[in-house]
Motif scaffolding. Structure first.
Motif, PDB file in Angstrom:
ATOM      1  N   VAL A   1       0.873  -1.185   0.000  1.00 59.79           N
ATOM      2  CA  VAL A   1       0.000   0.000   0.000  1.00 59.79           C
ATOM      3  C   VAL A   1       0.903   1.225   0.000  1.00 59.79           C
ATOM      4  O   VAL A   1       1.864   1.307   0.768  1.00 59.79           O
ATOM      5  CB  VAL A   1      -0.932   0.030   1.226  1.00 59.79           C
ATOM      6  CG1 VAL A   1      -1.580   1.411   1.385  1.00 59.79           C
ATOM      7  CG2 VAL A   1      -2.021  -1.030   1.097  1.00 59.79           C
ATOM      8  N   SER A   2       0.607   2.189  -0.871  1.00 53.53           N
ATOM      9  CA  SER A   2       1.381   3.425  -0.968  1.00 53.53           C
ATOM     10  C   SER A   2       0.526   4.606  -0.516  1.00 53.53           C
ATOM     11  O   SER A   2      -0.617   4.752  -0.947  1.00 53.53           O
ATOM     12  CB  SER A   2       1.842   3.647  -2.417  1.00 53.53           C
ATOM     13  OG  SER A   2       2.379   4.945  -2.572  1.00 53.53           O
ATOM     14  N   LEU A   3       1.097   5.433   0.334  1.00 54.11           N
ATOM     15  CA  LEU A   3       0.373   6.604   0.843  1.00 54.11           C
ATOM     16  C   LEU A   3       0.735   7.884   0.112  1.00 54.11           C
ATOM     17  O   LEU A   3       0.218   8.953   0.444  1.00 54.11           O
ATOM     18  CB  LEU A   3       0.638   6.775   2.341  1.00 54.11           C
ATOM     19  CG  LEU A   3       0.332   5.571   3.244  1.00 54.11           C
ATOM     20  CD1 LEU A   3       0.500   5.962   4.703  1.00 54.11           C
ATOM     21  CD2 LEU A   3      -1.064   5.023   2.977  1.00 54.11           C
ATOM     22  N   LEU A   4       1.619   7.779  -0.889  1.00 52.87           N
ATOM     23  CA  LEU A   4       2.062   8.958  -1.621  1.00 52.87           C
ATOM     24  C   LEU A   4       2.292   8.632  -3.094  1.00 52.87           C
ATOM     25  O   LEU A   4       2.733   7.532  -3.432  1.00 52.87           O
ATOM     26  CB  LEU A   4       3.372   9.498  -1.043  1.00 52.87           C
ATOM     27  CG  LEU A   4       3.325  10.156   0.320  1.00 52.87           C
ATOM     28  CD1 LEU A   4       4.742  10.376   0.819  1.00 52.87           C
ATOM     29  CD2 LEU A   4       2.593  11.475   0.243  1.00 52.87           C
ATOM     30  N   PRO A   5       2.049   9.589  -3.995  1.00 47.64           N
ATOM     31  CA  PRO A   5       2.289   9.362  -5.431  1.00 47.64           C
ATOM     32  C   PRO A   5       3.730   8.971  -5.746  1.00 47.64           C
ATOM     33  O   PRO A   5       3.967   8.125  -6.606  1.00 47.64           O
ATOM     34  CB  PRO A   5       1.931  10.706  -6.068  1.00 47.64           C
ATOM     35  CG  PRO A   5       0.922  11.290  -5.154  1.00 47.64           C
ATOM     36  CD  PRO A   5       1.395  10.893  -3.774  1.00 47.64           C
ATOM     37  N   SER A   6       4.690   9.576  -5.059  1.00 47.19           N
ATOM     38  CA  SER A   6       6.091   9.264  -5.340  1.00 47.19           C
ATOM     39  C   SER A   6       6.389   7.796  -5.071  1.00 47.19           C
ATOM     40  O   SER A   6       7.095   7.136  -5.843  1.00 47.19           O
ATOM     41  CB  SER A   6       7.017  10.141  -4.489  1.00 47.19           C
ATOM     42  OG  SER A   6       6.759   9.952  -3.112  1.00 47.19           O
ATOM     43  N   GLU A   7       5.851   7.262  -3.985  1.00 47.87           N
ATOM     44  CA  GLU A   7       6.108   5.869  -3.635  1.00 47.87           C
ATOM     45  C   GLU A   7       5.397   4.922  -4.592  1.00 47.87           C
ATOM     46  O   GLU A   7       5.901   3.852  -4.914  1.00 47.87           O
ATOM     47  CB  GLU A   7       5.680   5.603  -2.196  1.00 47.87           C
ATOM     48  CG  GLU A   7       6.189   6.617  -1.196  1.00 47.87           C
ATOM     49  CD  GLU A   7       7.614   7.049  -1.439  1.00 47.87           C
ATOM     50  OE1 GLU A   7       8.521   6.204  -1.379  1.00 47.87           O
ATOM     51  OE2 GLU A   7       7.829   8.244  -1.693  1.00 47.87           O
ATOM     52  N   THR A   8       4.218   5.334  -5.038  1.00 50.17           N
ATOM     53  CA  THR A   8       3.506   4.551  -6.052  1.00 50.17           C
ATOM     54  C   THR A   8       4.343   4.459  -7.315  1.00 50.17           C
ATOM     55  O   THR A   8       4.483   3.384  -7.916  1.00 50.17           O
ATOM     56  CB  THR A   8       2.148   5.196  -6.376  1.00 50.17           C
ATOM     57  OG1 THR A   8       1.368   5.298  -5.174  1.00 50.17           O
ATOM     58  CG2 THR A   8       1.375   4.376  -7.402  1.00 50.17           C
ATOM     59  N   GLU A   9       4.914   5.579  -7.720  1.00 45.69           N
ATOM     60  CA  GLU A   9       5.729   5.610  -8.930  1.00 45.69           C
ATOM     61  C   GLU A   9       6.977   4.740  -8.782  1.00 45.69           C
ATOM     62  O   GLU A   9       7.402   4.069  -9.727  1.00 45.69           O
ATOM     63  CB  GLU A   9       6.098   7.048  -9.286  1.00 45.69           C
ATOM     64  CG  GLU A   9       4.891   7.885  -9.689  1.00 45.69           C
ATOM     65  CD  GLU A   9       5.259   9.247 -10.254  1.00 45.69           C
ATOM     66  OE1 GLU A   9       6.413   9.430 -10.679  1.00 45.69           O
ATOM     67  OE2 GLU A   9       4.372  10.131 -10.276  1.00 45.69           O
ATOM     68  N   VAL A  10       7.566   4.743  -7.596  1.00 40.71           N
ATOM     69  CA  VAL A  10       8.735   3.891  -7.358  1.00 40.71           C
ATOM     70  C   VAL A  10       8.349   2.423  -7.510  1.00 40.71           C
ATOM     71  O   VAL A  10       9.032   1.644  -8.188  1.00 40.71           O
ATOM     72  CB  VAL A  10       9.325   4.135  -5.957  1.00 40.71           C
ATOM     73  CG1 VAL A  10      10.378   3.078  -5.636  1.00 40.71           C
ATOM     74  CG2 VAL A  10       9.942   5.522  -5.860  1.00 40.71           C
ATOM     75  N   ALA A  11       7.259   2.021  -6.879  1.00 42.23           N
ATOM     76  CA  ALA A  11       6.835   0.618  -6.925  1.00 42.23           C
ATOM     77  C   ALA A  11       6.632   0.146  -8.364  1.00 42.23           C
ATOM     78  O   ALA A  11       7.083  -0.943  -8.751  1.00 42.23           O
ATOM     79  CB  ALA A  11       5.553   0.428  -6.113  1.00 42.23           C
ATOM     80  N   PHE A  12       5.968   0.969  -9.158  1.00 36.58           N
ATOM     81  CA  PHE A  12       5.725   0.590 -10.550  1.00 36.58           C
ATOM     82  C   PHE A  12       7.008   0.615 -11.368  1.00 36.58           C
ATOM     83  O   PHE A  12       7.238  -0.255 -12.213  1.00 36.58           O
ATOM     84  CB  PHE A  12       4.676   1.503 -11.171  1.00 36.58           C
ATOM     85  CG  PHE A  12       3.262   1.075 -10.905  1.00 36.58           C
ATOM     86  CD1 PHE A  12       2.586   0.253 -11.797  1.00 36.58           C
ATOM     87  CD2 PHE A  12       2.606   1.483  -9.748  1.00 36.58           C
ATOM     88  CE1 PHE A  12       1.276  -0.163 -11.540  1.00 36.58           C
ATOM     89  CE2 PHE A  12       1.301   1.088  -9.484  1.00 36.58           C
ATOM     90  CZ  PHE A  12       0.634   0.253 -10.388  1.00 36.58           C
ATOM     91  N   ALA A  13       7.869   1.585 -11.113  1.00 36.52           N
ATOM     92  CA  ALA A  13       9.108   1.715 -11.889  1.00 36.52           C
ATOM     93  C   ALA A  13      10.017   0.514 -11.720  1.00 36.52           C
ATOM     94  O   ALA A  13      10.731   0.121 -12.650  1.00 36.52           O
ATOM     95  CB  ALA A  13       9.847   2.988 -11.506  1.00 36.52           C
ATOM     96  N   ILE A  14      10.012  -0.102 -10.533  1.00 38.60           N
ATOM     97  CA  ILE A  14      10.914  -1.225 -10.291  1.00 38.60           C
ATOM     98  C   ILE A  14      10.230  -2.578 -10.520  1.00 38.60           C
ATOM     99  O   ILE A  14      10.802  -3.622 -10.200  1.00 38.60           O
ATOM    100  CB  ILE A  14      11.505  -1.173  -8.870  1.00 38.60           C
ATOM    101  CG1 ILE A  14      10.427  -1.361  -7.803  1.00 38.60           C
ATOM    102  CG2 ILE A  14      12.264   0.125  -8.658  1.00 38.60           C
ATOM    103  CD1 ILE A  14      10.981  -1.437  -6.387  1.00 38.60           C
TER     104      ILE A  14
END
Length: 336
Positions: free
Chosen positions: A90-103
């Motif tokens: 679960v991601s609470l921020l857009p930046s962390e969401t983007e990291v998860a998808f990027a990797i």
């Protein structure tokens, strides 16, 4: 909520429309949360390290697979131990969401905040709140990894940890810290090769930008990412101005409401402002509406440059794009 927090909350709402500043921060998470233990866990086994993986990448080797249990410490000083690779994120921020998808961990993300709008698939996921996280919803998703920000999700982190949920929160203040965050998250979820590739791209962009501007003059730059607000020392955007070959004239620390008269005295040569959610751009209109600013070099010479908000304001993989947009705004002559 203090004034700066209210402003940041406003930024988050505008970021939902993919146009406004949002200071998103690092997070990673694990199980068996412990704050500043007196001694290391008895069975702790941290086999791979960032240094080892960096060396492997430089030698053209694939980073080593994560060996569990793995213990890491987040920016809140909390140690977390992972017994296996997290399967539900679960991601609470857009930046962390983007990291998860990027990797390559996008298929493990089961919930995101309301403002996660990139990549497109993220917008279709279960929502877990905005600036106020929906704790009940997060619990129902049964996450074994929650990505959060030390400064933006303080209350949620406290509540989630009280429920024995695994929260890794961080607070990157530099470009390199963002890169390190990506490598760490990759290690935690055992996607080290993907994370290493993403990090290496960001490092290459930084190196290219530094090389590009090394012989260029350093014009005085003013940043305005929300009407009346700028960013000074101690934040990644201040560093990015320097990397992009400019000198940030902001004299305050962190994000703050600036004194318009002081900006006149500083006389920036370039004014960089962010994109907005409607036309005309409220920031640009505000700049034009300040009569005293007509004497500023940037205004006189029409060096008012708009940059996309999200890539330059989210501490994730697209910060590399943000840096590129910033150097083009400050040094357009280098790209002719």
């Amino acid at each position: 909520m203090h004034r700066n927090s209210k402003w940041m909350a406003g930024m988050q709402r505008l970021s939902l429309l993919a146009v406004v500043l949002m200071l998103a921060l690092l997070a990673a998470c694990g199980s068996n949360t412990k704050s500043e233990p007196d001694k290391a866990p008895a069975k702790q086994e941290t086999v791979t390290t960032d240094t080892e993986n960096n060396n492997a990448a430089q030698e053209g080797q694939a980073p080593a697979a994560t060996v569990y249990p793995l213990t890491v410490k987040d920016d809140s000083g909390t140690e977390l131990t992972f017994n296996e690779a997290p399967k539900r994120i679960v991601s609470l921020l857009p930046s962390e969401t983007e990291v998860a998808f990027a990797i390559g961990a996008g298929d493990r993300v089961v919930g995101v905040d309301e403002y996660s709008n990139y990549p497109e698939e993220a917008a279709k996921l279960e929502k877990v709140g905005d600036m106020t996280s929906n704790i009940e919803k997060i619990v129902s998703l049964k996450p074994d990894l929650i990505l959060a920000s030390v400064s933006m999700n303080t209350q949620a982190i406290e509540q989630l940890r009280a429920l024995k949920l695994n929260v890794y929160a961080s607070d990157p203040k530099t470009y390199d810290a963002v890169v390190a965050k990506i490598r760490t998250i990759g290690q935690v979820v055992d996607l080290q090769k993907n994370a290493s590739d993403t990090a290496a791209h960001m490092e290459q962009v930084k190196a290219d930008v530094i090389e590009k501007v090394k012989s260029a003059d350093k014009p005085k730059v003013f940043l305005e990412f929300s009407p009346g607000y700028t960013v000074g020392k101690g934040e990644f955007l201040d560093e990015l101005v320097t990397l992009a070959g400019g000198e940030n004239i902001a004299t305050g620390k962190s994000w703050y409401e600036f004194d318009a008269e002081q900006i006149v005295k500083s006389n920036p040569q370039v004014i960089v402002y962010s994109s907005w959610f409607e036309s005309p751009n409220a920031i640009l209109e505000g700049i034009k509406a300040r009569p005293a600013w007509k004497v500023i070099d940037a205004v006189k010479n029409n060096r008012l440059v708009e940059v996309p908000a999200d890539p330059l304001s989210r501490v994730g993989p697209r910060l590399a794009e943000g840096l590129e947009s910033l150097v083009k705004a400050i040094h357009p002559e280098l790209f002719q």
